[in-house]
Design an enzyme around this catalytic site. Structure first.
Site, PDB file in Angstrom:
ATOM      1  N   THR A  13      22.610  40.325  69.956  1.00 52.20           N
ATOM      2  CA  THR A  13      23.148  41.006  68.779  1.00 52.20           C
ATOM      3  C   THR A  13      23.452  39.981  67.686  1.00 52.20           C
ATOM      4  O   THR A  13      23.682  38.809  67.956  1.00 52.20           O
ATOM      5  CB  THR A  13      24.416  41.803  69.127  1.00 52.20           C
ATOM      6  OG1 THR A  13      25.469  40.902  69.514  1.00 52.20           O
ATOM      7  CG2 THR A  13      24.149  42.787  70.257  1.00 52.20           C
ATOM      8  N   GLY A  14      23.424  40.443  66.447  1.00 53.08           N
ATOM      9  CA  GLY A  14      23.684  39.537  65.335  1.00 53.08           C
ATOM     10  C   GLY A  14      22.720  38.368  65.326  1.00 53.08           C
ATOM     11  O   GLY A  14      23.128  37.214  65.165  1.00 53.08           O
ATOM     12  N   GLY A  18      21.522  31.933  62.408  1.00 52.59           N
ATOM     13  CA  GLY A  18      22.543  31.174  63.099  1.00 52.59           C
ATOM     14  C   GLY A  18      22.366  31.072  64.600  1.00 52.59           C
ATOM     15  O   GLY A  18      21.252  30.942  65.112  1.00 52.59           O
ATOM     16  N   ILE A  19      23.486  31.107  65.316  1.00 52.31           N
ATOM     17  CA  ILE A  19      23.474  30.965  66.769  1.00 52.31           C
ATOM     18  C   ILE A  19      22.662  32.083  67.410  1.00 52.31           C
ATOM     19  O   ILE A  19      21.926  31.853  68.369  1.00 52.31           O
ATOM     20  CB  ILE A  19      24.921  30.956  67.314  1.00 52.31           C
ATOM     21  CG1 ILE A  19      25.647  29.680  66.871  1.00 52.31           C
ATOM     22  CG2 ILE A  19      24.928  31.067  68.837  1.00 52.31           C
ATOM     23  CD1 ILE A  19      27.140  29.687  67.169  1.00 52.31           C
ATOM     24  N   GLY A  20      22.768  33.294  66.881  1.00 51.67           N
ATOM     25  CA  GLY A  20      22.035  34.416  67.450  1.00 51.67           C
ATOM     26  C   GLY A  20      20.539  34.223  67.383  1.00 51.67           C
ATOM     27  O   GLY A  20      19.818  34.447  68.359  1.00 51.67           O
ATOM     28  N   SER A 141      34.597  31.469  70.914  1.00 45.84           N
ATOM     29  CA  SER A 141      34.813  30.334  70.024  1.00 45.84           C
ATOM     30  C   SER A 141      35.942  29.481  70.574  1.00 45.84           C
ATOM     31  O   SER A 141      36.806  29.978  71.316  1.00 45.84           O
ATOM     32  CB  SER A 141      35.190  30.834  68.632  1.00 45.84           C
ATOM     33  OG  SER A 141      35.666  29.782  67.823  1.00 45.84           O
ATOM     34  N   TYR A 154      40.679  36.440  63.332  1.00 47.01           N
ATOM     35  CA  TYR A 154      39.465  35.973  64.007  1.00 47.01           C
ATOM     36  C   TYR A 154      39.804  35.408  65.384  1.00 47.01           C
ATOM     37  O   TYR A 154      39.169  35.766  66.394  1.00 47.01           O
ATOM     38  CB  TYR A 154      38.789  34.900  63.150  1.00 47.01           C
ATOM     39  CG  TYR A 154      37.598  34.238  63.802  1.00 47.01           C
ATOM     40  CD1 TYR A 154      36.372  34.890  63.881  1.00 47.01           C
ATOM     41  CD2 TYR A 154      37.689  32.949  64.321  1.00 47.01           C
ATOM     42  CE1 TYR A 154      35.271  34.280  64.462  1.00 47.01           C
ATOM     43  CE2 TYR A 154      36.603  32.326  64.897  1.00 47.01           C
ATOM     44  CZ  TYR A 154      35.397  32.990  64.965  1.00 47.01           C
ATOM     45  OH  TYR A 154      34.301  32.380  65.553  1.00 47.01           O
TER      46      TYR A 154
END
Length: 264
Positions: A13-14, A18-20, A141, A154
């Site tokens: 997902t996402g 980036g990381i996804g 994170s 967050y």
């Protein structure tokens, strides 16, 4: 170590950037069929092409929808009723003082960062357990342990992810399905690069140099003294999704550059 995920279907997902996206590329390069997702059709098309550029001939499919909502998650599950690997990477972050965060933002962060993963894990885990193999990863994170004073909402969601992943791992004990959290530290993702672009323009330094200075100033405990690359984080995620990681479950695996001040 050779990771072979041939015959496995992975949902990230996402994964438009980036990381996804780095994770989707890594999984495809390891032989998995991959589903990439975003709210924007054009972003999905770009992500599909990016994955195929790394893994020519890979089976890459896309989903367009808002996975922060129950309706969006439901539409995804309807389109793809079964996956072998679920990487819950979707997330939002924003610097904001605690006293200026309205209820709506607390709820937006929780729905996006936590409930998207809860809903998809609830939908996909039973079939994984029935077949005796599956991988679920929550991309958390280091902020789950070091709650940032300028992003309390967050940090809250990232800690919640650890709780969900640990509890779900215990719920799936003995099924062959592993559930883990991966904890990136400061990472030079597209979102972070965008956050730093003003400083890059003002100083004339590279984004890597500005990111390293940010880490030294705001994450002084970092041992690597720089931001990680998205590929460095994705490497850990891909490993956790592999057969080789079959004895790793219920874990919170740090790719934080040593930011968290603990030896455990």
């Amino acid at each position: 170590m050779h990771i072979d995920l041939t015959g496995k279907l992975a949902l990230v997902t996402g994964s438009a950037a980036g990381i996804g996206l780095a994770t989707a590329k890594g999984l495809a390069a390891s032989g998995a069929a991959v589903i990439v997702s975003s709210r924007h059709a054009e972003h999905v098309r770009v992500a599909e092409a990016a994955v195929r550029s790394i893994a020519p001939g890979a089976d890459v499919q896309g989903f367009v929808g808002d996975l922060s909502t129950a309706a969006g998650s439901g539409a995804l599950v309807e389109a793809f009723p079964k996956v072998d690997i679920l990487v819950n990477n979707l997330g939002v972050f924003q610097l904001q003082d605690f006293f200026e965060i309205p209820d709506s933002e607390w709820m937006r962060f929780f729905e996006t960062n936590v409930m998207s993963g809860v809903r998809l894990a609830r939908a996909y885990a039973p079939a994984m357990a029935q077949q005796g193999w599956g991988r679920i990863v929550f991309v958390s994170s280091e902020s789950s342990l070091n709650i940032p004073s300028d992003m309390v909402h967050y940090g809250m969601t990232k800690t919640a992810q650890l709780a969900v992943a640990r509890g779900l791992a215990k719920r799936l004990a003995g099924t062959g399905v592993t559930v883990n959290s991966v904890l990136p530290g400061p990472t030079l993702s597209d979102g972070v690069a965008d956050m730093l672009k003003g400083e890059v323009a003002a100083t004339g330094k590279t984004v890597e140099e500005v990111a390293a200075a940010f880490v030294r100033t705001h994450r002084g405990s970092s041992i690597i003294q720089r931001a990680a690359s998205v590929d460095e984080v994705a490497n850990m995620i891909v490993y956790v999704c592999s057969q080789q990681a079959s004895a790793t479950t219920g874990a919170a695996l740090r790719v934080d550059g040593g930011v968290v001040e603990t030896i455990a």
